[in-house]
Design an enzyme around this catalytic site. Structure first.
Site, short mmCIF file in Angstrom:
data_model
loop_
_atom_site.label_atom_id
_atom_site.label_comp_id
_atom_site.label_asym_id
_atom_site.label_seq_id
_atom_site.Cartn_x
_atom_site.Cartn_y
_atom_site.Cartn_z
N LYS A 1 0.82 -1.22 0.00
CA LYS A 1 0.00 0.00 0.00
C LYS A 1 0.85 1.27 0.00
CE LYS A 1 -3.39 -0.49 -0.62
NZ LYS A 1 -3.86 -0.87 -2.00
N GLY A 2 2.08 1.12 -0.48
CA GLY A 2 2.94 2.29 -0.60
C GLY A 2 2.95 2.86 -2.01
N ARG B 1 2.62 -0.94 -7.23
CA ARG B 1 2.09 -1.17 -8.58
C ARG B 1 2.25 0.07 -9.45
NH1 ARG B 1 1.86 -4.78 -12.13
NH2 ARG B 1 1.32 -6.22 -10.44
N LYS C 1 -7.32 1.04 -7.30
CA LYS C 1 -6.33 1.94 -6.73
C LYS C 1 -7.01 3.24 -6.32
CE LYS C 1 -3.24 -1.11 -7.60
NZ LYS C 1 -2.69 -1.93 -6.50
#
Length: 346
Positions: A100-101, A104, A309
């Site tokens: 979650k940084g 992707r 996202k």
């Protein structure tokens, strides 16, 4: 008779006009897909090694992206692979985290560079005992086809927090480049919670509120047993990696800035990877509907990240946010000191 000739002439002009426009679009697409800056990519001494003493034209790499895409889809034979001098290379750089940084987004944006080829799926080789037992050749065959002058990059965010991974990667390549993308720790923890919450809701399952998980009800202190909190203590995980790799082999990417100003962050990564600067503002455009930057490979092909996202975070008690930020503060300061990069976190 005159009227028929006028109609015929008008139709002829329309056909010729369509052909002219089509040809123009084709030429623009070809030019847009080629390297728009310098035509030559020096590859000597990249990553401390040497792929070739010659220089390789980035234009050729960019032009052949379509061919590589076909191979990724499995539309290839051994003979075609041999004829095009394609290989499946072990990665020379890995995005090791953080969950979650923005891993992707970082991978997709780096893939704009014609000398970079990405592994589309998370391989989970080093953090999964069953996969790791299959051996390094199994891992290599999971990599995409590429040209010898290109570099392969994969990302698996679980690598950063898994105890066995640093040693395993070291045994594969002790000089590998390691990318860590981080966000403000409290924001990242809430984003982590939000993804899990969404998964629970899809299965019609109930889930605790973030506040109840992040704060120990018995002590009213931050619950370090909660994985989302533990993952955000970046310095604790980094110290384990530093037992195997020097800090010079790490590059910290500001995940918050990658959202709002992606180009400067990508230029820093290009420099870290010893790649010539090729990603430009042309490749990035802000999509007001999505609220995020999307990617432009050329005039024809654009790409935005998946709709999952940028999930909307639930409202969190401000006192809990304050408590978490106070808790993370000393760890953040140590992280800045170790990495040499100060981030604008509260």
């Amino acid at each position: 008779m005159l009227f028929k000739q006028q109609v015929w002439l008008r139709q002829k002009l329309l056909v010729l006009g369509s052909l002219a426009v089509g040809s123009l679009l084709y030429l623009v697409a070809r030019v847009g897909s080629l390297d728009r800056l310098q035509p030559i990519c020096p590859v000597e001494n990249r990553f401390g090694g040497s792929h070739s003493q010659a220089e390789f034209p980035l234009r050729a790499l960019q032009f052949k992206r379509g061919l590589l895409h076909e191979f990724r889809k499995g539309n290839s034979s051994k003979e075609q692979v041999r004829l095009h001098d394609l290989v499946q290379q072990l990665p020379k750089a890995i995005i090791i985290g953080v969950r979650k940084g923005g891993t992707r987004a970082l991978l997709e944006m780096l893939n704009l560079h014609p000398a970079v080829v990405k592994a589309s799926q998370e391989i989970h080789f080093f953090d999964n005992d069953e996969n790791y037992a299959k051996g390094i050749e199994w891992y290599r065959k999971k990599m995409p086809f590429s040209y010898p002058q290109q570099i392969t990059i994969e990302k698996s965010p679980a690598y950063f927090i898994t105890e066995e991974v640093p040693e395993r990667i070291y045994k594969m390549n002790s000089s590998i480049k390691l990318l860590i993308i981080v966000r403000e720790p409290t924001t990242r923890a809430i984003s982590d919670y939000t993804q899990v919450l969404e998964g629970k809701e899809r299965k019609n399952k109930t889930y605790y509120k973030f506040e109840k998980l992040a704060i120990d009800p018995n002590t009213c202190e931050v619950n370090t047993k909660y994985k989302a909190v533990r993952t955000s203590i970046y310095t604790k995980h980094l110290e384990r990696w530093l037992k195997y790799f020097p800090i010079e082999q790490f590059h910290v990417v500001d995940g918050d800035r990658l959202i709002t100003e992606p180009l400067p962050e990508l230029q820093l990564v290009e420099k870290f990877l010893n790649l010539p600067p090729r990603i430009s503002q042309y490749n990035l455009y802000f999509n007001a509907t999505r609220g995020f930057y999307c990617l432009r490979f050329n005039i024809i092909f654009n790409k935005c990240l998946a709709g999952s996202k940028g999930r909307i975070h639930p409202e969190v008690d401000p006192s809990v946010v304050t408590k978490l930020r106070k808790f993370f503060h000393p760890f953040n300061q140590k992280f800045y000191q170790i990495t040499g990069r100060t981030l604008n976190w509260p």
